[in-house]
Design a protein around this motif. Sequence first.
Motif, short mmCIF file in Angstrom:
data_model
loop_
_atom_site.label_atom_id
_atom_site.label_comp_id
_atom_site.label_asym_id
_atom_site.label_seq_id
_atom_site.Cartn_x
_atom_site.Cartn_y
_atom_site.Cartn_z
N ALA A 205 -3.19 1.70 -12.56
CA ALA A 205 -2.05 2.62 -12.48
C ALA A 205 -0.94 2.08 -11.60
O ALA A 205 0.18 2.63 -11.60
N HIS A 206 -1.20 0.97 -10.86
CA HIS A 206 -0.14 0.45 -9.99
C HIS A 206 1.07 0.00 -10.80
O HIS A 206 2.19 -0.01 -10.29
N VAL A 207 0.85 -0.36 -12.07
CA VAL A 207 1.98 -0.75 -12.91
C VAL A 207 2.90 0.45 -13.13
O VAL A 207 4.13 0.36 -12.96
N GLY A 208 2.32 1.58 -13.48
CA GLY A 208 3.12 2.79 -13.66
C GLY A 208 3.77 3.26 -12.37
O GLY A 208 4.93 3.69 -12.37
N TYR A 209 3.02 3.17 -11.28
CA TYR A 209 3.61 3.53 -9.98
C TYR A 209 4.80 2.62 -9.66
O TYR A 209 5.78 3.04 -9.03
N ALA B 141 11.77 3.84 -1.08
CA ALA B 141 11.69 5.28 -1.35
C ALA B 141 12.79 6.05 -0.63
O ALA B 141 13.40 6.96 -1.21
N SER B 142 13.07 5.69 0.62
CA SER B 142 14.02 6.47 1.42
C SER B 142 15.45 5.96 1.30
O SER B 142 16.40 6.74 1.39
N GLN C 298 1.58 -0.08 -3.40
CA GLN C 298 1.68 0.69 -2.16
C GLN C 298 1.05 2.07 -2.31
O GLN C 298 0.73 2.72 -1.31
N GLU C 299 0.87 2.51 -3.55
CA GLU C 299 0.26 3.82 -3.82
C GLU C 299 -1.26 3.73 -4.00
O GLU C 299 -1.91 4.76 -4.16
N ILE C 300 -1.81 2.53 -4.00
CA ILE C 300 -3.24 2.35 -4.25
C ILE C 300 -3.96 2.15 -2.92
O ILE C 300 -3.54 1.32 -2.10
#
Length: 417
Positions: A230-234, A127-128, A208-210
């Motif tokens: 939704a982890h696929v979309g994330y 991300a960073s 990592q978002e779940i």
Amino acid sequence: MPQISVDRLRPGVFISLASLGWMDHPFLLSRFCLSNEKQIQALREMGITEVEWDPARSTAEPFPPRTADAQAPEPEQDFGTAALAGMQDEKRVRIERVREQREGLARRERLFEQQAIAAGDVFRSLASRPQDAQRQANALVGSLVENLLGNDSMVIHLVNQKSREGGLAFHALNVMALSLMLGKTLGLSEEEMRHLGLGALLHDIGKQEIPPRILRSTKRTGPEEDFYRAHVGYGIKAISCMRDLPVPVRNVIACHHEFFDGSGFPNRLAGEKIPRLARIAAIANRYDNLCNPFDLREAKAPAEALRQIFRTESKHYDEQLVQLFIRTLGVYPPGTFVALSNGSVGMVVETNPANLLHPLVMLHDPDIPRSEAMLVDLRDADLKVEAALSPATLPVETVEYLAPRGRLDYFVDGSKN
């Protein structure tokens, strides 16, 4: 087992020297079937007068006991000293080979730990510092692909990594290694291998978002299941900052939960519409999830995991790829507990697809510390695997000796034959 006199021994009689301890005799194994007179001469030279005999495992009957009035045989030349010396020399060579094998396993474990650190850095920095993450990911995948494609064959190693808690990095490495292993067997090009490896490494980046509570749950509510899926979309969103990421890589991330029968997610693709690299990663992902679930008490043995995929979940995956995956991992994949023909129990720690019936096996022996456990290459020993065993049927101390972490992690490298 009954005791018999050494004078009654002949080739084909199965004996046990377990009471002596492995270091106190010149033989490779403590339980074995005699194959020549030299071994019997060595026993005499050691001063052994009686040994344990296993009739069930013998291929020949011992000589009958000598009667008191039997005429003593003519004395013959004593070759025992030379036989014993030769066997001791041979055992020293074997011990050195075991030491080298153990050092090789330790080296691969260190490399695996380094890869896990690198994978963790990729996930944390995406991300960073997306370009740094992309360079690290390409380097990690590239080194493995070059190693595999630059050699004639490959060897699959079981890694005893230090952490019982696997985490995202360890799962990603397993799926990457298993996917590339299948990709090599399939004969993929270098470009396809690189795309497959990178997609497999990043396939679960969206997790990592779940919340961990949802990831670990085996009984999700409807909304929780939607959140999990939704982890696929994330994941697709997470890699959007990577420049010029090839479409096949993106498709591995997008489609690794699609099923061949159209019942998967997120797009309910079916059959050949699912990109081939995603179909490969899906099999590797499922296998590792069965062997290394969040709750290790639910873990499947390797053979059980393959059987479940092949027999009860076959409609979800490309049948030809599943068969090729099973053929590549072999009858006894790394991590398989096995019963050997001499009565020993061990665990497969290394397989070579070119010689699947003769893996490298770690033997359970409570008299030897686990750090010095005996490694036997079945290509060199007069042994064979009699059966694969479920760890649930074995004593706890045997399982903990052979697999102290409970997890199965893999390191794959090339091997010149």
